[in-house]
Design an enzyme around this catalytic site. Structure first.
Site, PDB file in Angstrom:
ATOM      1  N   LYS A  22       0.843  -1.214   0.000  1.00  0.00           N
ATOM      2  CA  LYS A  22       0.000   0.000   0.000  1.00  0.00           C
ATOM      3  C   LYS A  22       0.868   1.250   0.000  1.00  0.00           C
ATOM      4  O   LYS A  22       0.665   2.166  -0.800  1.00  0.00           O
ATOM      5  CB  LYS A  22      -0.892   0.004   1.254  1.00  0.00           C
ATOM      6  N   ASN A  23       1.856   1.268   0.909  1.00  0.00           N
ATOM      7  CA  ASN A  23       2.628   2.506   1.078  1.00  0.00           C
ATOM      8  C   ASN A  23       3.637   2.748  -0.046  1.00  0.00           C
ATOM      9  O   ASN A  23       4.196   3.837  -0.151  1.00  0.00           O
ATOM     10  CB  ASN A  23       3.300   2.532   2.453  1.00  0.00           C
ATOM     11  N   CYS A 116      -5.037  12.714  13.265  1.00  0.00           N
ATOM     12  CA  CYS A 116      -5.136  11.290  12.999  1.00  0.00           C
ATOM     13  C   CYS A 116      -5.061  10.568  14.329  1.00  0.00           C
ATOM     14  O   CYS A 116      -4.363  11.014  15.242  1.00  0.00           O
ATOM     15  CB  CYS A 116      -3.963  10.909  12.109  1.00  0.00           C
ATOM     16  N   ARG A 121       0.219  14.425  13.069  1.00  0.00           N
ATOM     17  CA  ARG A 121       0.958  14.121  11.832  1.00  0.00           C
ATOM     18  C   ARG A 121       1.167  15.411  11.053  1.00  0.00           C
ATOM     19  O   ARG A 121       0.496  15.679  10.058  1.00  0.00           O
ATOM     20  CB  ARG A 121       0.212  13.051  11.037  1.00  0.00           C
ATOM     21  N   ILE A 123       2.974  18.428   8.701  1.00  0.00           N
ATOM     22  CA  ILE A 123       3.607  18.354   7.369  1.00  0.00           C
ATOM     23  C   ILE A 123       4.679  19.446   7.217  1.00  0.00           C
ATOM     24  O   ILE A 123       5.003  19.848   6.117  1.00  0.00           O
ATOM     25  CB  ILE A 123       2.573  18.437   6.228  1.00  0.00           C
ATOM     26  N   ASP A 309       4.545   0.409  12.054  1.00  0.00           N
ATOM     27  CA  ASP A 309       3.334  -0.226  11.514  1.00  0.00           C
ATOM     28  C   ASP A 309       3.177  -1.676  11.968  1.00  0.00           C
ATOM     29  O   ASP A 309       2.208  -2.337  11.600  1.00  0.00           O
ATOM     30  CB  ASP A 309       3.336  -0.158   9.977  1.00  0.00           C
ATOM     31  N   ARG A 401      -8.625  -0.434   4.423  1.00  0.00           N
ATOM     32  CA  ARG A 401      -7.717   0.571   3.853  1.00  0.00           C
ATOM     33  C   ARG A 401      -6.374  -0.061   3.506  1.00  0.00           C
ATOM     34  O   ARG A 401      -5.685   0.421   2.612  1.00  0.00           O
ATOM     35  CB  ARG A 401      -7.470   1.699   4.868  1.00  0.00           C
TER      36      ARG A 401
HETATM   37  N1  EPU Z   1       6.720  14.270  10.992  1.00  0.00           N
HETATM   38  C1  EPU Z   1       6.942  15.580  11.315  1.00  0.00           C
HETATM   39  N2  EPU Z   1       6.813  16.519  10.327  1.00  0.00           N
HETATM   40  C2  EPU Z   1       6.491  16.188   9.067  1.00  0.00           C
HETATM   41  C3  EPU Z   1       6.265  14.837   8.734  1.00  0.00           C
HETATM   42  C4  EPU Z   1       6.384  13.885   9.727  1.00  0.00           C
HETATM   43  O1  EPU Z   1       7.243  15.906  12.447  1.00  0.00           O
HETATM   44  O2  EPU Z   1       6.403  17.087   8.217  1.00  0.00           O
HETATM   45  C5  EPU Z   1       6.832  13.252  12.038  1.00  0.00           C
HETATM   46  C6  EPU Z   1       5.549  12.456  12.243  1.00  0.00           C
HETATM   47  O3  EPU Z   1       4.674  13.120  13.118  1.00  0.00           O
HETATM   48  C7  EPU Z   1       6.076  11.153  12.794  1.00  0.00           C
HETATM   49  C8  EPU Z   1       7.388  10.983  12.054  1.00  0.00           C
HETATM   50  O4  EPU Z   1       7.765  12.284  11.602  1.00  0.00           O
HETATM   51  O5  EPU Z   1       6.342  11.287  14.155  1.00  0.00           O
HETATM   52  C9  EPU Z   1       7.353  10.048  10.881  1.00  0.00           C
HETATM   53  O6  EPU Z   1       6.262  10.357  10.021  1.00  0.00           O
HETATM   54  P1  EPU Z   1       6.327  10.104   8.474  1.00  0.00           P
HETATM   55  O7  EPU Z   1       6.192  11.399   7.771  1.00  0.00           O
HETATM   56  O8  EPU Z   1       7.477   9.234   8.142  1.00  0.00           O
HETATM   57  O9  EPU Z   1       4.967   9.285   8.232  1.00  0.00           O
HETATM   58  P2  EPU Z   1       4.097   9.347   6.931  1.00  0.00           P
HETATM   59  O10 EPU Z   1       4.972   9.481   5.762  1.00  0.00           O
HETATM   60  O11 EPU Z   1       2.969  10.274   7.112  1.00  0.00           O
HETATM   61  C10 EPU Z   1       4.233   6.788   6.397  1.00  0.00           C
HETATM   62  C11 EPU Z   1       3.257   5.655   6.247  1.00  0.00           C
HETATM   63  C12 EPU Z   1       2.690   5.300   7.608  1.00  0.00           C
HETATM   64  C13 EPU Z   1       3.845   4.896   8.525  1.00  0.00           C
HETATM   65  C14 EPU Z   1       4.870   6.041   8.602  1.00  0.00           C
HETATM   66  C15 EPU Z   1       6.101   5.693   9.403  1.00  0.00           C
HETATM   67  C16 EPU Z   1       2.399   6.022   4.031  1.00  0.00           C
HETATM   68  C17 EPU Z   1       1.258   6.396   3.164  1.00  0.00           C
HETATM   69  N3  EPU Z   1       2.200   6.081   5.346  1.00  0.00           N
HETATM   70  O12 EPU Z   1       3.486   7.866   6.944  1.00  0.00           O
HETATM   71  O13 EPU Z   1       1.855   4.176   7.390  1.00  0.00           O
HETATM   72  O14 EPU Z   1       3.364   4.618   9.810  1.00  0.00           O
HETATM   73  O15 EPU Z   1       5.290   6.397   7.272  1.00  0.00           O
HETATM   74  O16 EPU Z   1       6.726   4.581   8.876  1.00  0.00           O
HETATM   75  O17 EPU Z   1       3.460   5.680   3.547  1.00  0.00           O
HETATM   76  C18 EPU Z   1       0.139   2.656   7.898  1.00  0.00           C
HETATM   77  O18 EPU Z   1       0.388   2.095   6.826  1.00  0.00           O
HETATM   78  O19 EPU Z   1      -0.614   2.183   8.777  1.00  0.00           O
HETATM   79  C19 EPU Z   1       0.750   3.965   8.181  1.00  0.00           C
HETATM   80  C20 EPU Z   1       0.285   4.796   9.101  1.00  0.00           C
END
Ligand code: EPU
Length: 431
Positions: A22-23, A116, A121, A123, A309, A401
């Site tokens: 998925k990811n 969430c 979460r 950006i 995850d 999902r």
């Molecule tokens: N973070 C920040 N600022 C940002 C982005 C992230 O502080 O701008 C923090 C987040 O709050 C978190 C950490 O950095 O504490 C890591 O977040 P990341 O951005 O890596 O997560 P993501 O890209 O939003 C993806 C997966 C998630 C998975 C995480 C961590 C996808 C679509 N989602 O999320 O998958 O948990 O990486 O490996 O790729 C799932 O599949 O159940 C799922 C939640």
């Protein structure tokens, strides 16, 4: 609404085929927008998140066609830069459209993803990446508006408080591949899903060096072409079936898993007494190597660390292990919504900051429980398979999902699991 009814206590035995990740697939749908030419994605999992993403990019103007259950054709000849709120709000991963739209159209408007249940979460790192590339980013009435007219290569540092960011790295890469000049991304995520995205972009004509490391160098090109790309297998799905084998004291052969992507997970399982044999580079055989499992100690970290995850599913396994297990979250410190639900099933768990302390060996008993998010749903289903009696897992739309045909695959392994509509529940059922 639908729920799962599970009768626990039966070892799962047999062979299961892993679907595409998925990811990995979600940002790859977004990546197809970087070219006006047609792309084909193969081995795409059959999931509601994928259907949302397909709907969003079709709303953006792409021709999207599902050729068969796992193959999609996308032709984004003319696309717009504004993603619709009604669709975007349903899926956080739609944020990974920010990079490709900025890269190709030099502008993007994406509604800010909401909070969430697994924690905050933000950006900020995604925005920092685009700003480093010279884009102007503002938040206007809940919409992230990017003006990338002057986009050009630059140095981006992507480390945050919790390590690197996965979708933030995807966005930075996808904006940089069409930005003139050289971009370096330091502290980039190096998850297998990022590697797979880079491999796809290279097929499209992108120039990326350092793939698989925390330091990427990208030389922007003026145009990308379409490509055909096969999505990698889902490592989280594979590991979930490995836990299913261990928690039910069964024996499962997992086809299509890439053991290389599961190093930290396999290490933790083996230390706990789970036998994971690599039969071939894409086949794992999982069973117990001893009667009782040892306690587990995990700390979730970005790849190659133990994946967040898999924290909830591992917590379910810890309930059936011997002694005190400690599970610490370093990626999403409040991702513990599964804990009170597991406790409804008799688990003995105490929380200490971002760690759960699980006293194992206690009997799990079936109960009605509520899934709060995707991975928590999987944890509760695993616990239900190992519990005595009947478990009802509500809100399984979370599960749909991210797990392709979960109940069918479990049934194929002998699991007694059925999906039923809430309206068909017996009167005696009380949540
Ligand atoms: N973070 C920040 N600022 C940002 C982005 C992230 O502080 O701008 C923090 C987040 O709050 C978190 C950490 O950095 O504490 C890591 O977040 P990341 O951005 O890596 O997560 P993501 O890209 O939003 C993806 C997966 C998630 C998975 C995480 C961590 C996808 C679509 N989602 O999320 O998958 O948990 O990486 O490996 O790729 C799932 O599949 O159940 C799922 C939640």
């Amino acid at each position: 609404m639908e729920l799962f009814r599970i009768i626990g206590g039966h070892p799962l035995v047999g062979t299961v085929q892993i679907s595409g990740s998925k990811n990995a697939a979600l940002p790859q749908f977004a990546a197809t927008l970087l070219s006006s030419e047609e792309s084909i994605l193969e081995n795409v999992p059959d999931l509601s998140d994928i259907r949302f993403m397909a709907e969003i990019i079709s709303e953006l103007g792409a021709d999207v066609e599902q050729l068969d259950q796992t193959t999609w054709k996308i032709k984004p000849l003319n696309i717009t830069h504004c993603a619709p709120y009604e669709l975007v709000r349903k899926m956080r991963a739609s944020i990974c459209l920010l990079g490709p739209l900025t890269g190709r159209l030099k502008k993007a408007e994406i509604p800010m993803p909401g909070g969430c249940v697994i924690g905050q979460r933000p950006i900020d790192l995604h925005i920092r990446a685009l700003e480093c590339l010279g884009a102007n980013v503002e938040l206007d009435r809940g919409i992230v508006k990017v003006n990338g007219t002057n986009l050009k290569g630059n140095r981006i540092f992507l480390g945050g408080r919790h390590g690197s960011t996965v979708t933030g790295t995807s966005n930075a890469i996808m904006a940089a591949v069409l930005a003139p000049g050289v971009t370096t991304i330091e502290s980039s995520a190096c998850e297998p899903e990022i590697i797979d995205l880079c491999n796809m972009l290279v097929k499209m004509g992108a120039n990326i060096v350092g793939i698989g490391s925390h330091f990427l160098t990208i030389e922007g090109v003026s145009k990308l072409c379409g490509c055909t790309h096969k999505v990698i297998p889902d490592r989280i799905e594979a590991a979930t079936y490995a836990i299913a084998a261990a928690i039910t004291q069964g024996e499962i052969t997992i086809n299509g898993a890439v053991s290389e992507h599961l190093g930290s997970f396999i290490n933790v399982m083996q230390e706990s007494g789970v036998s994971i044999e690599t039969k071939s580079p894409s086949q794992l055989k999982v069973s117990l190597s001893q009667e009782e499992l040892n306690s587990l100690e995990i700390i979730t970290l970005p790849y190659p660390g133990f994946p967040t995850d898999l924290q909830a599913q591992t917590c379910a396994l810890a309930c059936k292990s011997n002694g005190l297990s400690i599970l610490t979250e370093r990626v999403y410190p409040s991702r513990f919504m599964h804990v009170p639900e597991l406790m409804r099933m008799g688990a003995d768990i105490a929380m200490e900051g971002a760690s759960s302390l699980v006293k194992g060996k206690n009997k799990l008993t079936g109960a009605p429980v509520m899934a709060s998010d995707l991975r928590a749903s999987a944890a509760l289903i695993l616990a239900g398979l190992a519990a005595e009696g009947e478990t009802w897992v509500q809100r399984i739309y979370h599960l749909d999902r991210g797990y392709d045909s979960f109940e069918k695959k479990l049934q194929g392994l002998g699991g007694i699991v059925e999906r039923i509509a809430e309206k068909d529940l017996p009167i005696s059922y009380s949540p």
